[in-house]
Motif scaffolding. Sequence first.
Motif, PDB file in Angstrom:
ATOM      1  N   ARG A  90      -6.624  -3.996  -4.822  1.00  0.00           N
ATOM      2  CA  ARG A  90      -5.659  -3.865  -3.731  1.00  0.00           C
ATOM      3  C   ARG A  90      -4.252  -4.086  -4.263  1.00  0.00           C
ATOM      4  O   ARG A  90      -4.008  -4.984  -5.056  1.00  0.00           O
ATOM      5  CB  ARG A  90      -5.957  -4.870  -2.616  1.00  0.00           C
ATOM      6  CG  ARG A  90      -7.262  -4.594  -1.893  1.00  0.00           C
ATOM      7  CD  ARG A  90      -7.421  -5.470  -0.660  1.00  0.00           C
ATOM      8  NE  ARG A  90      -8.655  -5.149   0.048  1.00  0.00           N
ATOM      9  CZ  ARG A  90      -8.796  -4.156   0.914  1.00  0.00           C
ATOM     10  NH1 ARG A  90      -7.747  -3.381   1.192  1.00  0.00           N
ATOM     11  NH2 ARG A  90      -9.952  -3.927   1.503  1.00  0.00           N
ATOM     12  N   PRO A 129      -8.261   0.906  -2.812  1.00  0.00           N
ATOM     13  CA  PRO A 129      -9.186  -0.153  -2.379  1.00  0.00           C
ATOM     14  C   PRO A 129     -10.554   0.348  -1.936  1.00  0.00           C
ATOM     15  O   PRO A 129     -11.441  -0.469  -1.681  1.00  0.00           O
ATOM     16  CB  PRO A 129      -8.439  -0.807  -1.201  1.00  0.00           C
ATOM     17  CG  PRO A 129      -7.476   0.215  -0.723  1.00  0.00           C
ATOM     18  CD  PRO A 129      -7.083   1.015  -1.934  1.00  0.00           C
ATOM     19  N   ARG A 138     -14.368   1.792   5.191  1.00  0.00           N
ATOM     20  CA  ARG A 138     -13.993   0.529   4.572  1.00  0.00           C
ATOM     21  C   ARG A 138     -15.225  -0.280   4.183  1.00  0.00           C
ATOM     22  O   ARG A 138     -15.136  -1.238   3.440  1.00  0.00           O
ATOM     23  CB  ARG A 138     -13.124  -0.299   5.530  1.00  0.00           C
ATOM     24  CG  ARG A 138     -11.774   0.361   5.831  1.00  0.00           C
ATOM     25  CD  ARG A 138     -10.909   0.433   4.586  1.00  0.00           C
ATOM     26  NE  ARG A 138      -9.604   1.052   4.851  1.00  0.00           N
ATOM     27  CZ  ARG A 138      -9.354   2.331   4.673  1.00  0.00           C
ATOM     28  NH1 ARG A 138     -10.307   3.154   4.240  1.00  0.00           N
ATOM     29  NH2 ARG A 138      -8.159   2.829   4.917  1.00  0.00           N
ATOM     30  N   HIS A 159      -2.007  -4.958  -9.551  1.00  0.00           N
ATOM     31  CA  HIS A 159      -3.230  -4.163  -9.551  1.00  0.00           C
ATOM     32  C   HIS A 159      -3.173  -3.045 -10.584  1.00  0.00           C
ATOM     33  O   HIS A 159      -4.215  -2.565 -11.049  1.00  0.00           O
ATOM     34  CB  HIS A 159      -3.475  -3.569  -8.169  1.00  0.00           C
ATOM     35  CG  HIS A 159      -2.451  -2.565  -7.752  1.00  0.00           C
ATOM     36  ND1 HIS A 159      -1.127  -2.877  -7.541  1.00  0.00           N
ATOM     37  CD2 HIS A 159      -2.551  -1.221  -7.528  1.00  0.00           C
ATOM     38  CE1 HIS A 159      -0.461  -1.796  -7.196  1.00  0.00           C
ATOM     39  NE2 HIS A 159      -1.294  -0.770  -7.183  1.00  0.00           N
ATOM     40  N   ALA A 205       0.827  -1.212   0.000  1.00  0.00           N
ATOM     41  CA  ALA A 205       0.000   0.000   0.000  1.00  0.00           C
ATOM     42  C   ALA A 205       0.858   1.258   0.000  1.00  0.00           C
ATOM     43  O   ALA A 205       0.545   2.237  -0.688  1.00  0.00           O
ATOM     44  CB  ALA A 205      -0.945   0.002   1.199  1.00  0.00           C
TER      45      ALA A 205
END
Length: 562
Positions: free
Chosen positions: A424, A479, A349, A431, A171
């Motif tokens: 993700r 995400p 989320r 990705h 990330a």
Amino acid sequence: MRGRHFDTGHGQIRVWLTDDRPGVLVLPGIRWSGRPLTEEIALCAPGHPVAVADLPGVGGSAPGAADGVGAAADALAQVAGALGVHTVVGLDMSCDLAAAVAGRVPGCRELVQVDRGHLTAARETAPPDVTPRGDGTHLSRLWQTVRNAHLFAPGSERATVPGRAELPSPAALDRTVVAFAERPEAFTALWQTWCRAGEDPLAGGRPVTAQVNPEGTGPTSVHEWLGRLSKAHGHPAPETPDGTSPDRPEAARDRARRALPLAGGQACGTPSSPVVIRETAIRRAFTDTSVGQIHVRLAGDPAAPPLLALHSAPGSAGLLEPLMRGLAEDFHVIAPDYPGNGESDKPWRDGIDIGRLADVMAEVAERHAGCPAFLWGTHTGALIALEMCVRRADLVRRAVLEAPPLLPPDFTADILEHYLPPLRADRFGSHLVRAWGMRHDMFLFWPWYRDRTAADRPLRVPRARELHDWTVGLLQSGPTYHLSYAAAFRYPTRDRLPKLTVPALICAGPDDMLADNLPALRSAAPDGVTLATTPATCWYPDQDPAAVAETVRRYRDYLAAA
């Protein structure tokens, strides 16, 4: 942690802060962009008041200062002066740039260089070619460039560096790659600036206080180099009336240096001096809301009637910049990224709804407009604008709703099942390929996952640079890209539209895949709502310029009739 934009003589510079009064300015190199490095610092050493800059041309920092050492150093020195920092830290490729900045900053007492050997080795290598390509492979190349910088010495990508720091999370790598990718044409210019910064006449004006791993390429861990800063590295030290620290023997030299002209025409700023503002078509800012910081783009005269421009999912308001320039002649245009999208905070989320997004956009309108505003929204943005009109009619003068979704229930169910696959980051950057493919096929098929002739759209795939911008907006959302999308598809448009009491224009261009909704929208809309087909969808690529100009004119004429 907070983001903040500073106006300089070379455009805006974005800075990430762990404290409102940091004593340290960190210049990332090739391994980090501002936000993920600041997050890493906050985790490793939460008590360190630090500011981390996005370098010129990276992320939210304007590219104007990327092309030339003097411009880059001047812009960053203005930021350092405005913050009142007394320590400048340069990591790997930014070691010499940090020296050039420190040489321009009155009150700077400490210059720290970390992993200088990486810069020395990189000067012998060519910058990677990240020019956008039609197949999107340039993004994979950029990913490998950043990831390899954490593993290998420049030009020696077979054996990892002994004693190196651990790799950042996928990330964190993703945030850095996407920040570099926002303006790929600026990457090569920044590389040259890094390599030539040692030639700047002021790069030697401030002796290096500390070198961490000077001969090695690193990376040295964040915790280790933070520990090498002086114990006084926290908040800015007290200053004398002339802006210098009272115990510094170099005070006279600093007073002379303060008169150094910047490339933009003004002397280098001190904490109390105004920064130079260069007029730009579109500026950026962060707005505090109940769900965190919302990233906004701003265009036009702040004294003009305010207009809130609401983008489509799943990207950012970046795609609206051509429309913003067209409307900025008559309005102060405010274009936010939704929470979870673009460069706004990602507070959620799990599922959200259009009502919650409308409430947050109402907060943005209240903070920037100060009076009832005009609304313009497209697709998801049209539904958020509609809900704002229903919930907060007191905030809205008139609204343009471009192609609000109104789909049959079975089609909606199919879209919710297939349209929103997870996005993700993984260690290999796969990705990036998925994001590019999704954006590519959105121009070919509706919906994009039905790659059959019956789903063909009458559009062409955009040129590589345009498709790159669309993909970067999706990657910035990451995400959480799907949250506003899913909220739009679940929104009860048919039930909410009759409650509209604000004057509104509902429209769609002929290339819009939702243009077929206009008859159904007409049957659901209350009296007084205008429905029309526009000549173009202004934010689509390859639209006829004359049709775009005519469409913008119609928007202005409708809104001005209030």
